[in-house]
Design an enzyme around this catalytic site. Structure first.
Site, PDB file in Angstrom:
ATOM      1  N   VAL A 116      -4.203  -9.436 -19.646  1.00 53.79           N
ATOM      2  CA  VAL A 116      -4.694  -9.632 -18.745  1.00 53.79           C
ATOM      3  C   VAL A 116      -6.171 -10.748 -18.786  1.00 53.79           C
ATOM      4  O   VAL A 116      -6.131 -12.183 -18.478  1.00 53.79           O
ATOM      5  CB  VAL A 116      -4.886  -8.959 -17.854  1.00 53.79           C
ATOM      6  CG1 VAL A 116      -5.165  -9.381 -16.094  1.00 53.79           C
ATOM      7  CG2 VAL A 116      -3.011  -8.627 -16.885  1.00 53.79           C
ATOM      8  N   ALA A 119      -4.557 -13.641 -20.969  1.00 51.36           N
ATOM      9  CA  ALA A 119      -4.377 -14.962 -20.228  1.00 51.36           C
ATOM     10  C   ALA A 119      -5.711 -15.648 -19.450  1.00 51.36           C
ATOM     11  O   ALA A 119      -5.230 -16.553 -18.841  1.00 51.36           O
ATOM     12  CB  ALA A 119      -3.094 -14.123 -19.081  1.00 51.36           C
ATOM     13  N   GLU A 120      -6.345 -14.767 -18.422  1.00 49.34           N
ATOM     14  CA  GLU A 120      -6.745 -15.150 -17.669  1.00 49.34           C
ATOM     15  C   GLU A 120      -8.199 -15.773 -18.195  1.00 49.34           C
ATOM     16  O   GLU A 120      -8.625 -16.967 -17.589  1.00 49.34           O
ATOM     17  CB  GLU A 120      -7.523 -13.716 -17.159  1.00 49.34           C
ATOM     18  CG  GLU A 120      -7.003 -13.339 -15.773  1.00 49.34           C
ATOM     19  CD  GLU A 120      -6.678 -14.535 -14.785  1.00 49.34           C
ATOM     20  OE1 GLU A 120      -6.783 -14.784 -14.579  1.00 49.34           O
ATOM     21  OE2 GLU A 120      -5.455 -13.803 -13.669  1.00 49.34           O
ATOM     22  N   SER A 121      -8.710 -15.425 -19.278  1.00 47.29           N
ATOM     23  CA  SER A 121     -10.565 -15.502 -20.512  1.00 47.29           C
ATOM     24  C   SER A 121      -9.664 -16.734 -21.300  1.00 47.29           C
ATOM     25  O   SER A 121     -11.249 -16.597 -21.679  1.00 47.29           O
ATOM     26  CB  SER A 121     -11.475 -15.246 -19.488  1.00 47.29           C
ATOM     27  OG  SER A 121     -11.312 -14.406 -20.300  1.00 47.29           O
ATOM     28  N   TYR A 206       2.197 -17.570 -15.433  1.00 51.15           N
ATOM     29  CA  TYR A 206       1.798 -16.498 -15.151  1.00 51.15           C
ATOM     30  C   TYR A 206       1.706 -15.709 -15.269  1.00 51.15           C
ATOM     31  O   TYR A 206       1.425 -14.290 -16.960  1.00 51.15           O
ATOM     32  CB  TYR A 206       0.294 -15.977 -14.235  1.00 51.15           C
ATOM     33  CG  TYR A 206      -0.660 -15.568 -14.646  1.00 51.15           C
ATOM     34  CD1 TYR A 206      -1.741 -15.385 -16.019  1.00 51.15           C
ATOM     35  CD2 TYR A 206      -0.769 -13.986 -13.537  1.00 51.15           C
ATOM     36  CE1 TYR A 206      -2.766 -14.368 -15.393  1.00 51.15           C
ATOM     37  CE2 TYR A 206      -1.797 -13.166 -13.801  1.00 51.15           C
ATOM     38  CZ  TYR A 206      -2.827 -13.053 -14.408  1.00 51.15           C
ATOM     39  OH  TYR A 206      -3.860 -11.938 -14.694  1.00 51.15           O
TER      40      TYR A 206
END
Length: 241
Positions: A116, A119-121, A206
């Site tokens: 996560v 993928a997020e940051s 995502y």
């Protein structure tokens, strides 16, 4: 440790970029990375590091081709982020420790949390999305407030809040990781409205990206356990496929 049954590790694993010199394209359509390879008898031996102590063996028919992995600089910002803040990354060991602690607290697989974060940051502690989500796990201000996060740019607070929120979503959707990730991205209201993953391209991409990365990490863990020793890897450093 919660490991949702919906997840099946079907994608071959990564090797840290510092060691990966070859990309191995497999006949089944997937790929993996190794440092170098050689043929021994009827098998192809893939070495996981510059030495010869860690390796796996495949049959020649399982391998489609090899590609040289070029050296490349790290990505400075995650692709879904914007803003004036500089790219600030944690020491990989510190970030891994945070994720492991959060995983233990919420009965979550640390590799899922790392996926996560990637993928997020992409590991950028000061990442800011166009929608205003902040930090490693891209918390929206209202979500951060609900989870008691005072400063989303503090890595420990962000990981604590993001992990707690993801855990809440997994509980809400009965450990269905795909629905929990969809809700993490698009919000629970959208998932409930469509009774499943919303028909948004961004959300579906995502969910697929996180699950793909999680699968790779799970299998990587199995491979390294088999050959002896799993390296400490920055969640944001794994090469994207």
């Amino acid at each position: 440790m919660r490991l949702p049954l919906q997840i099946v590790a079907i994608v071959l694993a990564f090797v840290p970029p510092a060691f990966a010199a070859e990309r191995v394209l497999l006949a089944n359509g997937f790929d993996m990375h190794c440092n170098h390879h050689t043929q021994l008898g009827s098998m192809i031996r893939l070495y996981m590091n510059p030495g010869e102590s860690s390796y796996i063996e495949l049959r020649p028919e399982e391998i489609a081709s090899f590609e040289t992995v070029p050296d490349s600089p790290p990505v400075s910002l995650a692709s879904n982020t914007a803003g004036p803040r500089t790219d600030t990354r944690l020491n990989p060991a510190d970030l891994n420790a945070m994720l492991a602690t959060a995983g233990q607290q919420h009965n979550l697989d640390a590799d899922l949390l790392a996926s996560v974060v990637k993928a997020e940051s992409n590991g950028n502690t000061h990442a800011v999305s166009r929608a205003g989500a902040r930090g490693l796990m891209q918390l929206m201000p209202e979500t951060a407030a609900e989870q008691g996060v005072v400063d989303s740019f503090r890595p420990d607070e962000n990981v604590r809040g993001g992990s707690a929120y993801l855990n809440d979503l997994l509980v809400r959707y009965h450990d269905n990781i795909a629905l929990a990730l969809a809700a993490y991205n698009a919000g629970p209201a959208a998932v409930d409205k469509y009774h499943g993953i919303p028909p948004y391209h961004e959300t579906r991409a995502y969910v697929a990206r996180v699950i793909h990365e999680f699968n790779r990490r799970v299998l990587a863990r199995q491979v390294y356990a088999h050959v002896g020793g799993f390296p400490s890897v920055d969640p944001a450093s794994t090469p994207s496929q």
